[in-house]
Design an enzyme around this catalytic site. Structure first.
Site, short mmCIF file in Angstrom:
data_model
loop_
_atom_site.label_atom_id
_atom_site.label_comp_id
_atom_site.label_asym_id
_atom_site.label_seq_id
_atom_site.Cartn_x
_atom_site.Cartn_y
_atom_site.Cartn_z
N ARG A 101 0.89 -1.16 0.03
CA ARG A 101 -0.06 -0.05 0.02
C ARG A 101 0.98 1.20 -0.06
O ARG A 101 1.74 1.48 0.92
CB ARG A 101 -0.89 -0.02 1.32
CG ARG A 101 -1.71 1.28 1.57
CD ARG A 101 -2.52 1.36 2.45
NE ARG A 101 -3.74 0.72 1.92
CZ ARG A 101 -4.99 0.86 2.33
NH1 ARG A 101 -5.20 1.28 3.52
NH2 ARG A 101 -5.93 -0.08 1.83
N HIS A 128 -7.58 0.99 -6.58
CA HIS A 128 -7.51 0.19 -5.36
C HIS A 128 -8.25 -1.03 -5.81
O HIS A 128 -9.38 -1.62 -5.48
CB HIS A 128 -8.37 0.87 -4.19
CG HIS A 128 -8.47 -0.05 -2.74
ND1 HIS A 128 -7.63 -0.95 -2.57
CD2 HIS A 128 -8.99 0.50 -1.71
CE1 HIS A 128 -7.67 -1.17 -1.20
NE2 HIS A 128 -8.73 -0.39 -0.93
N GLN A 131 -9.64 -3.96 -3.67
CA GLN A 131 -11.09 -3.57 -3.23
C GLN A 131 -12.17 -4.03 -4.22
O GLN A 131 -13.14 -4.32 -4.08
CB GLN A 131 -10.99 -2.12 -2.79
CG GLN A 131 -12.37 -1.57 -2.26
CD GLN A 131 -12.60 -2.19 -1.08
OE1 GLN A 131 -12.01 -1.91 -0.16
NE2 GLN A 131 -14.03 -2.86 -0.67
N ASP A 223 -17.42 6.80 -1.31
CA ASP A 223 -16.02 6.54 -0.65
C ASP A 223 -15.52 7.98 -0.08
O ASP A 223 -16.33 8.77 -0.36
CB ASP A 223 -14.73 6.19 -1.67
CG ASP A 223 -13.40 6.08 -1.23
OD1 ASP A 223 -13.32 5.73 0.15
OD2 ASP A 223 -12.43 6.32 -1.85
N CYS A 263 -16.25 1.21 0.63
CA CYS A 263 -15.09 0.36 0.98
C CYS A 263 -14.71 0.54 2.36
O CYS A 263 -13.99 -0.32 2.80
CB CYS A 263 -13.96 0.93 -0.13
SG CYS A 263 -13.51 2.49 0.29
N ARG A 291 -13.06 -8.83 1.13
CA ARG A 291 -11.66 -8.58 0.92
C ARG A 291 -10.70 -9.78 1.08
O ARG A 291 -10.06 -10.12 0.35
CB ARG A 291 -11.07 -7.47 1.80
CG ARG A 291 -11.74 -6.12 1.56
CD ARG A 291 -11.16 -5.41 0.01
NE ARG A 291 -9.92 -5.26 0.12
CZ ARG A 291 -9.16 -4.52 0.62
NH1 ARG A 291 -9.68 -3.34 1.32
NH2 ARG A 291 -7.79 -4.30 0.55
#
Ligand code: CP
Ligand code: NVA
Length: 307
Positions: A101, A128, A131, A223, A263, A291
C-alpha cells in the site's frame, strides 16, 4: 512469467471472472488451498494506515498456509534511505509475494520491474484493485450477476473511482461516476475504461448530477471525500462535495432493490448518511469480509503463474 496485480486491468476480463469464481470456492472452503505451505512468507508493506487490508491479507496468507510479514515502512529503510528497486531485490529472494500500500503508482511499477515474485497493489493514489475484486464478488453474490448492471459511484474521482471504471467495465457493467466537476476522474482512465467496455458490452460515463445518474441504478457506491494524503484539503473538500451525499432521498431514486457499497472507512453525514450506511440496502460488512476471499483467490492465482 511472473504476473503482477498493480491495476485492475493487469488481468483480462476472463481472468477477472476466473479469480472471482475461485474466491467463491475459497469462501465456501477456506482452507482448501495451501500455496504458501512450507510455510512461505508474504511481505505486506504499508506506507499508509489500514485496518481491512492489513487484517484480510494477514488472515488470508495464514489461511493459505503462509506467514504474513507486515512491514510498516516508517520502521524500515524504504523511502528516503533505500530505493524501491533495491528493496525489491532484497525481498524477492525471501518472500513468495509482495503486497504494498503506497502513494504513487510509479513506485509499484518500479517494485514489479525489479521483483521476481508477484507484486500486489494494496491501494495507491491511483487505484484500489483488491477492493474492486471484493466489490465485484459482493455484487455478484447479491445480484447473481455483474454484466448489464448499472453501478453509480458518487464522490471523488479518486483511486476508487478509477478502479470502478476499469474493473466495472471489465465485468461488463454500466459504470457512472458522479463527481463535482473539479474532481472528475482523469480523462485518460475514462478513455481506457471506455475501450474495455467496447469489448465487454459494458459502458462508462461521467456525470455531475447525482439525482439524474442514480435513476435505474442496481448498485450505488461511494468513498471518503478526503483520501489518505489529502488531510490538509479537508475543509475545502467538505465544501466542494456538498450535495454529493448518498442519503435516503437519493437512494429512493435508484431501483427499489439497489444495494449500497462503501469500501470503508466511512464518514457518516459526509459522503453517506448514517441512515443509508446502517440501513438494510447497505452490504458493506459482506463487502469488507469479501476482501479476504477475493485476495486469497488473487494470491492463489498469482502463485500458480509464478512457477
Ligand atoms: N477499504 C480499505 O482498504 O480499508 P483499509 O484502509 O482499512 O485497509
Ligand atoms: N480513497 C480512500 C480509500 C480508502 C480505503 C483513500 O485512498 O484513502
Amino acid at each position: 512469467m511472473t504476473r503482477h496485480f498493480l491495476r485492475d486491468d493487469d488481468i483480462t476480463p476472463s481472468e477477472q471472472e476466473e479469480i472471482l469464481k475461485l474466491a467463491l470456492e475459497l469462501k465456501a472452503n477456506p482452507y482448501s488451498q495451501k500455496p504458501f505451505a512450507g510455510p512461505k512468507t508474504v511481505a505486506v508493506i504499508f506506507d499508509k494506515t489500514s485496518t481491512r487490508t492489513r487484517v484480510s491479507f494477514a488472515v488470508g496468507i495464514s489461511d493459505l498456509g503462509g506467514v504474513p510479514l507486515i512491514i510498516d515502512s516508517q520502521g524500515s529503510q524504504m523511502g528516503a534511505k533505500e530505493s524501491v528497486a533495491d528493496t525489491a531485490r532484497v525481498l524477492d529472494r525471501q518472500v513468495a509475494q509482495i503486497v504494498w500500500r503506497t502513494y504513487a503508482q510509479a513506485g509499484l511499477d518500479e517494485m514489479a520491474a525489479f521483483s521476481k515474485v508477484p507484486v500486489i497493489n494494496a491501494l495507491s493514489d491511483e487505484f484500489h484493485p483488491c477492493q474492486l475484486l471484493a466489490d465485484l464478488l459482493t455484487i455478484q453474490e447479491h445480484k447473481g450477476k455483474l454484466a448489464g448492471l448499472k453501478l453509480v459511484y458518487i464522490g471523488d474521482g479518486n483511486n476508487m473511482a478509477n478502479s470502478y471504471l476499469l474493473a466495472g467495465a471489465m465485468a461488463g457493467m454500466h459504470v457512472v461516476i458522479v463527481t463535482p466537476e473539479k474532481y472528475s476522474p482523469a480523462s485518460s482512465i475514462v478513455a481506457e475504461a471506455q475501450e474495455i467496455a467496447l469489448t465487454t458490452g459494458g459502458s462508462v460515463s461521467v456525470s455531475h448530477s447525482s439525482a439524474q445518474a442514480v435513476v435505474g441504478a442496481d448498485v450505488l457506491a461511494t468513498d471518503t471525500w478526503v483520501s489518505m494524503g489529502q488531510e490538509a484539503e479537508k475543509a475545502q473538500r467538505v465544501q466542494d462535495f456538498a450535495g454529493f451525499t448518498i442519503d435516503s432521498e437519493l437512494l429512493a431514486l435508484a431501483k427499489p432493490d439497489a444495494i449500497v457499497l462503501h469500501c470503508l472507512p466511512a464518514y457518516r453525514g459526509y459522503e453517506i448518511s448514517a441512515e443509508v450506511l446502517d440501513g438494510s440496502q447497505a452490504v458493506i460488512w459482506d463487502q469488507a469480509e469479501n476482501r479476504l476471499h477475493a485476495q486469497k483467490a488473487l494470491m492463489v492465482w498469482l502463485d500458480q503463474r509464478a512457477k
